[in-house]
Design a protein around this motif. Structure first.
Motif, short mmCIF file in Angstrom:
data_model
loop_
_atom_site.label_atom_id
_atom_site.label_comp_id
_atom_site.label_asym_id
_atom_site.label_seq_id
_atom_site.Cartn_x
_atom_site.Cartn_y
_atom_site.Cartn_z
N TYR A 178 25.73 14.73 -16.04
CA TYR A 178 26.10 13.82 -16.71
C TYR A 178 25.88 12.40 -16.25
O TYR A 178 26.14 12.12 -14.94
CB TYR A 178 27.74 13.88 -17.22
CG TYR A 178 28.00 15.18 -17.69
CD1 TYR A 178 27.78 15.62 -18.91
CD2 TYR A 178 28.46 16.47 -16.89
CE1 TYR A 178 28.16 16.97 -19.44
CE2 TYR A 178 28.62 17.50 -17.30
CZ TYR A 178 28.47 18.03 -18.59
OH TYR A 178 28.86 18.96 -19.16
N ILE A 179 25.36 11.36 -17.17
CA ILE A 179 25.24 10.23 -16.65
C ILE A 179 25.88 9.25 -17.50
O ILE A 179 25.92 9.27 -18.91
CB ILE A 179 23.56 9.85 -16.55
CG1 ILE A 179 22.93 10.88 -16.15
CG2 ILE A 179 23.22 8.56 -16.17
CD1 ILE A 179 21.29 11.02 -16.25
N MET A 180 26.56 8.16 -17.06
CA MET A 180 27.18 7.04 -17.67
C MET A 180 26.45 5.72 -17.08
O MET A 180 26.61 5.48 -16.01
CB MET A 180 28.82 7.12 -17.35
CG MET A 180 29.48 6.06 -18.21
SD MET A 180 31.14 6.10 -18.08
CE MET A 180 31.24 5.77 -16.24
N GLY A 181 26.11 4.88 -18.12
CA GLY A 181 25.41 3.66 -17.79
C GLY A 181 24.84 2.99 -19.16
O GLY A 181 24.98 3.46 -20.29
N SER A 182 24.01 2.14 -18.71
CA SER A 182 23.20 1.33 -20.11
C SER A 182 22.17 2.17 -20.43
O SER A 182 21.79 3.01 -19.51
CB SER A 182 22.86 -0.05 -19.80
OG SER A 182 22.02 -0.06 -18.62
N PHE A 183 21.56 1.91 -21.57
CA PHE A 183 20.58 2.71 -22.05
C PHE A 183 19.16 2.57 -21.04
O PHE A 183 18.77 3.76 -20.66
CB PHE A 183 20.03 2.47 -23.47
CG PHE A 183 18.84 3.01 -23.97
CD1 PHE A 183 19.01 4.39 -24.68
CD2 PHE A 183 17.66 2.69 -23.92
CE1 PHE A 183 18.16 5.04 -25.20
CE2 PHE A 183 16.53 3.47 -24.52
CZ PHE A 183 16.93 4.63 -25.09
N GLN A 184 19.01 1.48 -20.72
CA GLN A 184 17.61 1.34 -19.55
C GLN A 184 18.12 2.07 -18.25
O GLN A 184 17.32 2.81 -17.85
CB GLN A 184 17.55 -0.11 -19.41
CG GLN A 184 16.11 -0.55 -18.74
CD GLN A 184 16.00 -2.06 -18.37
OE1 GLN A 184 16.81 -2.73 -18.99
NE2 GLN A 184 14.88 -2.22 -17.94
N ASN A 185 19.17 1.81 -17.93
CA ASN A 185 19.43 2.67 -16.45
C ASN A 185 19.66 3.91 -16.58
O ASN A 185 19.22 4.81 -15.57
CB ASN A 185 20.96 2.13 -15.86
CG ASN A 185 20.60 0.41 -15.68
OD1 ASN A 185 19.47 -0.08 -15.51
ND2 ASN A 185 21.94 -0.29 -15.53
N ILE A 186 19.85 4.44 -17.57
CA ILE A 186 19.92 6.06 -17.88
C ILE A 186 18.65 6.64 -17.86
O ILE A 186 18.50 7.50 -17.10
CB ILE A 186 20.89 6.42 -19.28
CG1 ILE A 186 22.27 6.24 -19.19
CG2 ILE A 186 20.48 7.93 -19.65
CD1 ILE A 186 23.00 6.45 -20.25
N LYS A 187 17.87 5.72 -18.49
CA LYS A 187 16.46 6.39 -18.27
C LYS A 187 15.69 6.38 -16.98
O LYS A 187 15.08 7.27 -16.58
CB LYS A 187 15.64 5.36 -19.13
CG LYS A 187 13.99 6.03 -19.37
CD LYS A 187 13.18 4.97 -20.23
CE LYS A 187 11.85 5.34 -20.49
NZ LYS A 187 11.17 5.82 -19.09
N ILE A 188 16.12 5.45 -16.07
CA ILE A 188 15.84 5.15 -14.79
C ILE A 188 16.10 6.49 -13.91
O ILE A 188 15.38 7.23 -13.37
CB ILE A 188 16.26 3.96 -14.32
CG1 ILE A 188 15.39 2.76 -14.69
CG2 ILE A 188 16.00 3.94 -12.64
CD1 ILE A 188 16.00 1.45 -14.26
N VAL A 189 17.54 6.75 -14.08
CA VAL A 189 18.28 7.97 -13.36
C VAL A 189 17.57 9.48 -13.82
O VAL A 189 17.30 10.18 -13.09
CB VAL A 189 19.73 7.86 -13.78
CG1 VAL A 189 20.40 9.29 -13.34
CG2 VAL A 189 20.44 6.63 -13.11
#
Length: 221
Positions: A178-189
């Motif tokens: 599970y990832i929580m963050g902004s749309f761009q940062n989620i893609k990086i993760v």
């Protein structure tokens, strides 16, 4: 002659209807009491896993306060159904308050820290995303355990590095991520975790994250 007269009267009637329909109808404005009575309280039930019941009891004040003070919602824990119920009240001002509250409770139920989950209430550009390791590659036995170990790293070092570099929060729950963050940062993760699952060494992933973070800082400037 009778038919022609009837047709003529029908044509005249159609013309009158067309001319009447061209003018916009006027309606009286509704009183304020009617709009208030139309608004009904909405309710959401968020299921709570058994392993998160005890943490909710400990952090109840930290969960209860933001929902009631910031969003103006009513909250209660339904022990029989094992779910947390929230609903709108007269103090609720925002239209999307119920959805924000549901996302906050869901984030905590998934395993995020309460202080991290509160960010979902204060910021509008944060989202929750999830995927499983089998979505990337089908692994079994020791191979699956090693993939989870590569994502976490020794003493959680790799996970913390990815979080701090991408300004996100990650929860590893068995094979689910599970990832929580902004749309761009989620893609990086997601890209970093996929590389680790596929077998890339952590050092190579760190280098890629440093490059991406430096680009993000340059864009911010």
């Amino acid at each position: 002659k009778a038919r022609t007269a009837a047709n003529a009267t029908q044509v005249d009637g159609d013309e009158e209807m067309c001319s009447g329909s061209s003018s916009a109808p006027s309606f009286l404005a509704l009183p304020a009491s009617a709009t208030k009575s139309a608004l009904k309280s909405e309710t959401r039930r968020i299921p709570v896993p058994p392993h998160r019941t005890t943490p909710i009891e400990k952090d109840w004040i930290n969960i209860f306060s933001p929902l009631t003070e910031i969003l103006g919602l009513q909250v209660r824990m339904n022990v029989q159904r094992r779910c947390l119920e929230i609903r709108t009240s007269k103090a609720t001002k925002e239209i999307g308050a119920l959805q924000k509250g549901a996302d906050f409770v869901k984030a905590y139920a998934l395993g995020f820290d309460v202080n991290d989950a509160i960010a979902l209430l204060r910021m509008d550009n944060l989202y929750l995303d999830s995927f499983e390791i089998k979505d990337v590659k089908t692994l079994h036995g020791d191979h699956l355990s090693r993939a989870i170990g590569r994502i976490a790293g020794q003493d959680g070092k790799t996970k913390f590095t990815i979080e701090n570099t991408s300004r996100t929060r990650i929860v590893l729950a068995d094979t689910k991520i599970y990832i929580m963050g902004s749309f761009q940062n989620i893609k990086i993760v997601r890209d970093a975790i996929v590389s680790l699952v596929l077998g890339s060494p952590p050092g190579k992933v760190y280098a890629g994250l440093r490059t991406v973070s430096s680009r993000m800082k340059q864009r911010a400037l």
